[in-house]
Design a protein around this motif. Structure first.
Motif, PDB file in Angstrom:
ATOM      1  N   ASP A 199       0.826  -1.209   0.000  1.00 23.86           N
ATOM      2  CA  ASP A 199       0.000   0.000   0.000  1.00 23.86           C
ATOM      3  C   ASP A 199       0.858   1.256   0.000  1.00 23.86           C
ATOM      4  OD1 ASP A 199      -2.340  -1.527   0.140  1.00 23.86           O
ATOM      5  OD2 ASP A 199      -2.355  -1.506   2.334  1.00 23.86           O
ATOM      6  N   VAL A 200       1.869   1.260   0.848  1.00 22.30           N
ATOM      7  CA  VAL A 200       2.744   2.442   0.974  1.00 22.30           C
ATOM      8  C   VAL A 200       3.527   2.651  -0.318  1.00 22.30           C
ATOM      9  CG1 VAL A 200       4.592   3.528   2.287  1.00 22.30           C
ATOM     10  CG2 VAL A 200       2.929   2.067   3.465  1.00 22.30           C
ATOM     11  N   ALA A 201       4.097   1.579  -0.848  1.00 28.84           N
ATOM     12  CA  ALA A 201       4.883   1.674  -2.080  1.00 28.84           C
ATOM     13  C   ALA A 201       4.019   2.172  -3.245  1.00 28.84           C
ATOM     14  CB  ALA A 201       5.494   0.316  -2.408  1.00 28.84           C
ATOM     15  N   ALA A 202       2.786   1.658  -3.339  1.00 24.28           N
ATOM     16  CA  ALA A 202       1.886   2.072  -4.418  1.00 24.28           C
ATOM     17  C   ALA A 202       1.519   3.546  -4.284  1.00 24.28           C
ATOM     18  CB  ALA A 202       0.626   1.210  -4.398  1.00 24.28           C
ATOM     19  N   HIS A 203       1.345   3.998  -3.051  1.00 24.26           N
ATOM     20  CA  HIS A 203       0.980   5.394  -2.825  1.00 24.26           C
ATOM     21  C   HIS A 203       2.049   6.361  -3.323  1.00 24.26           C
ATOM     22  CE1 HIS A 203      -0.808   8.867  -0.832  1.00 24.26           C
ATOM     23  NE2 HIS A 203       0.401   9.151  -0.351  1.00 24.26           N
ATOM     24  N   VAL A 204       3.328   6.009  -3.143  1.00 23.90           N
ATOM     25  CA  VAL A 204       4.410   6.919  -3.551  1.00 23.90           C
ATOM     26  C   VAL A 204       4.981   6.579  -4.921  1.00 23.90           C
ATOM     27  CG1 VAL A 204       5.004   7.452  -1.180  1.00 23.90           C
ATOM     28  CG2 VAL A 204       6.160   5.571  -2.306  1.00 23.90           C
TER      29      VAL A 204
END
Length: 292
Positions: A199-204
């Motif tokens: 989720d975090v990687a996709a967000h950035v």
């Protein structure tokens, strides 16, 4: 900004630590030579960083090349001489800082104990950024408050100490847009126990492997450990500032259940959440922060 140098004079000669001078210069003559035993200054310390070109420093009979990214730490008086070499073919561009006072000497000796008199720093490091910021304060904003400037260079000393102890931490994570965005996203979603690395990687907009490398390089933690520390900080604050149950605090801090929360909490504080809530600490505070 433009190359120049600035010296401050004050009646506070007895101060333990005082800003003295700073400069950004380009040197190209062998006439540039300073002997640490012949100088008139006393209780003075010097940091000089090579931005480009090459210089030399001789310390206790050993000559060191000062190429791009290298700096020296010396006290005055001491047995050293730094100079532009006669065989030099290009200008030696440097950024330097002088401090004075007995505390300056003591701190310098502690820094040199970690690395010797020669240290290598990347130009994007926090320490070099702080020096440029100080130089800009003086040149552009005409800052003359010696106490303010001394406070800023004390911050610089602490950044140097941190770098010398953990040289893999090259820059502050605030400078990295992707990392800063990931950290902000995690902080905003601490309560979500389903938050994943994906989720975090996709967000950035980076891969999770790249995200892990960013965290490890800049703050020496995995994303998961960083997230866990922020959740534990939040939970510890709630324990001291609210009457919420342990179960509620666990849920609002992003933990699956109170049992797992208790296990993680004990690993950080050495006691379970209930005991921590009831403890009378010597220095009572409502919030606890970990270094990273």
């Amino acid at each position: 900004m433009f190359r120049s140098s600035y010296t401050f004079r004050s009646e506070e000669e007895a101060s333990m630590l005082l800003f003295d001078s700073i400069g950004w210069e380009q040197l190209d003559s062998p006439a540039y030579s300073f002997n640490g035993q012949n100088r008139t200054e006393r209780s003075c310390v010097i940091f000089q960083y090579t931005l480009s070109g090459e210089g030399r420093i001789e310390i206790d009979g050993v000559v060191h090349r000062l190429t791009k990214g290298k700096a020296f730490l010396v006290t005055v008086p001491s047995i050293h001489r730094y100079y532009y070499p006669e065989e030099g073919t290009e200008p030696w561009e440097v950024l330097w800082l002088n401090l004075r006072g007995p505390l300056a000497i003591s701190l310098w000796n502690q820094l040199a104990a970690h690395c010797g008199p020669i240290v290598e720093l990347p130009q994007e490091s926090v320490s070099i950024d702080l020096l440029w910021s100080t130089f800009k304060d003086i040149q552009v904003h005409e800052e003359r408050d010696l106490h303010l400037l001394t406070g800023k260079v004390f911050q610089w000393i602490l950044s140097m100490e941190k770098y010398l102890k953990k040289p893999n931490l090259l820059t502050t994570y605030i400078k990295n847009d992707k990392l800063h965005a990931a950290i902000q996203f995690m902080k905003d979603d601490l309560h979500n126990n389903n938050l994943s690395l994906d989720d975090v990687a996709a967000h950035v907009g980076v891969s999770k492997h790249h995200l892990c490398r960013l965290f490890q390089k800049n703050i020496n933690l995995s994303p998961f450990e960083y997230l866990k520390r922020r959740r534990i900080e939040l939970a510890a604050s709630k324990l001291k500032t609210t009457d919420l149950s342990i179960n509620q605090i666990a849920t609002e801090s992003g933990f699956d259940n109170a049992s797992y929360f208790g296990k993680v909490f004990r690993s950080y504080f050495g006691v379970n959440p209930s005991t921590y809530r009831e403890q009378d600490l010597a220095f009572q505070t409502k919030h606890v922060f970990f270094e990273n």
